[in-house]
Design an enzyme around this catalytic site. Structure first.
Site, PDB file in Angstrom:
ATOM      1  N   SER A  22       8.505  18.468  -3.053  1.00  0.00           N
ATOM      2  CA  SER A  22       7.095  18.364  -3.441  1.00  0.00           C
ATOM      3  C   SER A  22       6.471  19.634  -3.978  1.00  0.00           C
ATOM      4  O   SER A  22       5.371  19.588  -4.534  1.00  0.00           O
ATOM      5  CB  SER A  22       6.270  17.852  -2.253  1.00  0.00           C
ATOM      6  OG  SER A  22       6.592  16.517  -1.961  1.00  0.00           O
ATOM      7  N   SER A  43       4.814  15.931  -4.370  1.00  0.00           N
ATOM      8  CA  SER A  43       3.473  15.483  -4.049  1.00  0.00           C
ATOM      9  C   SER A  43       2.378  16.515  -4.325  1.00  0.00           C
ATOM     10  O   SER A  43       1.192  16.215  -4.231  1.00  0.00           O
ATOM     11  CB  SER A  43       3.409  15.089  -2.570  1.00  0.00           C
ATOM     12  OG  SER A  43       3.645  16.214  -1.732  1.00  0.00           O
ATOM     13  N   LYS A  54      -3.873  22.616  -1.637  1.00  0.00           N
ATOM     14  CA  LYS A  54      -3.513  21.196  -1.597  1.00  0.00           C
ATOM     15  C   LYS A  54      -4.305  20.512  -0.486  1.00  0.00           C
ATOM     16  O   LYS A  54      -4.531  21.088   0.582  1.00  0.00           O
ATOM     17  CB  LYS A  54      -2.007  21.078  -1.338  1.00  0.00           C
ATOM     18  CG  LYS A  54      -1.444  19.660  -1.371  1.00  0.00           C
ATOM     19  CD  LYS A  54       0.068  19.697  -1.184  1.00  0.00           C
ATOM     20  CE  LYS A  54       0.714  18.330  -1.247  1.00  0.00           C
ATOM     21  NZ  LYS A  54       2.192  18.394  -1.104  1.00  0.00           N
TER      22      LYS A  54
END
Length: 367
Positions: free
Chosen positions: A209, A185, A116
């Site tokens: 997330s 997210s 990420k």
């Protein structure tokens, strides 16, 4: 380009010991499957990395900061040359000669992974999917140090909801239907997994997330116990609430990643007592009932599930019981919602502390 049913395999994958042959495209391998075949020299890391990079080219579409309606757009940056070099080095380390001279190869040697776009990698851009944050770190974050030490091959950085501050990752399309949300997210990581562009990825979780995008994309994750995995070197949303965690297409693959990610970080005192049983020990310590003695508390939220989700939840609970877990049913009354208000207050206060540096550039946020 969306992923249609002709190009996908059901998300439930066979265990490594039942795999009889390398799939037609190595990009379809899971983490444990790939690691097993790599150790047996039945597939090379170079073949695996090349297959994943080819899959990214075929399926991800246009790489864009703001997204493209016709694209998945899971990746912010792809490091093709670096990945192929790392894969070649992994193949050299997997040779019989290297293992005689250096000892057994690391558990996940040669397996590709996506990070990420909050995880620092020395010498690589770090942007949190934002125009406001353009960094090139000098040091790796602790998680990447550990995954690199376990032998993993970095494919690139995946999109996050800007600064991880939301649950949609709106610039990423859900591979199953591009007009639907991939969740956030950690939406880029989940989309990359669902589209079978990588067998492994990592994300973060402050208020869902890891779990939200995994649910929306049909993949798996584990939100680790607090301080089990260091957040050192990861762009924060709210540092006292943030968790780093593994993402993959199956729980056993997530467990293998977590095994590599967890442990004490000498720059983070809160992780001093972080320990986790190895996957091999988990499989063998209690025979057929590895969860024997473990207490499993069910959430009040599980009372309001759609029928198909409820069926899956019930199957998971039954499986845990069969593996030895003791299930603790929720009490009759749900707890008051004050903890949620406290959580939001803490999250906003910590976000404000980090984002004050951008006070004069608010117009440059995506949303």
């Amino acid at each position: 380009m969306s992923v249609d049913s002709s190009n996908t395999v059901e998300s439930t994958e066979p265990a490594a010991d039942t795999l009889e042959r390398v799939p037609e495209d190595p990009a379809d391998l899971g983490v444990v499957e790939a690691a097993t075949l790599l150790r047996k020299r039945e597939v090379s890391s170079s073949e695996l990395a090349a297959a994943c990079l080819r899959r990214i080219d075929e399926r991800d579409g246009t790489h864009s900061a703001d997204g493209d309606p016709a694209s998945i757009n899971a990746w912010v940056r792809v490091y093709s040359d670096d990945a192929l070099r790392a894969a070649a080095a992994a193949d050299a380390r997997l040779t019989a000669k290297a293992q005689r001279e250096l000892g057994p190869a690391p558990a996940l040697l040669g397996v590709p992974v996506g990070l990420k776009d909050l995880y620092a990698v020395a010498g690589k851009p770090l942007t949190a999917s934002s125009q406001l944050y353009q960094q090139i770190p000098d040091d790796d974050c602790d998680v990447w140090c550990r995954l690199r030490g376990a032998g993993m091959v970095l494919l690139g950085h995946t999109h996050t909801h800007e600064f991880a501050a939301g649950g949609t990752t709106d610039q990423v399309g859900n591979p199953w239907a591009l007009d639907r949300s991939a969740g956030g997210s950690s939406g880029g990581s989940a989309a990359a997994l669902a589209a079978r562009m990588t067998p492994a990825a990592v994300g973060t979780d402050t208020a869902g997330s890891l779990r939200i995008p995994s649910a929306l994309c049909g993949t798996s994750t584990i939100k680790p116990t607090r301080n089990l995995v260091s957040i050192s070197g990861v762009v924060p949303l709210a540092a006292s609430l943030d968790h780093c965690g593994p993402m993959a297409r199956t729980v056993i693959d997530c467990a293998a990643l977590l095994d590599a990610m967890a442990g004490p970080d000498f720059s983070d005192a809160t992780t001093a007592f972080a320990t986790i049983a190895t996957i091999a020990a988990l499989r063998t310590s209690s025979g057929a009932r590895p969860l024997s003695g473990v207490r499993l508390a069910l959430s009040h939220r599980a009372r309001t599930l759609d029928d198909d989700v409820r069926a899956g939840f019930d199957r998971a609970v039954r499986a845990c019981v069969e593996l030895g877990a003791i299930v603790v049913e929720p009490t009759e009354e749900a707890p008051a919602d004050e903890p949620a208000h406290d959580h939001l207050a803490m999250l906003c206060a910590e976000m404000l502390r980090f984002h004050r540096r951008f006070d004069k550039a608010r117009d440059r946020y995506r949303s």
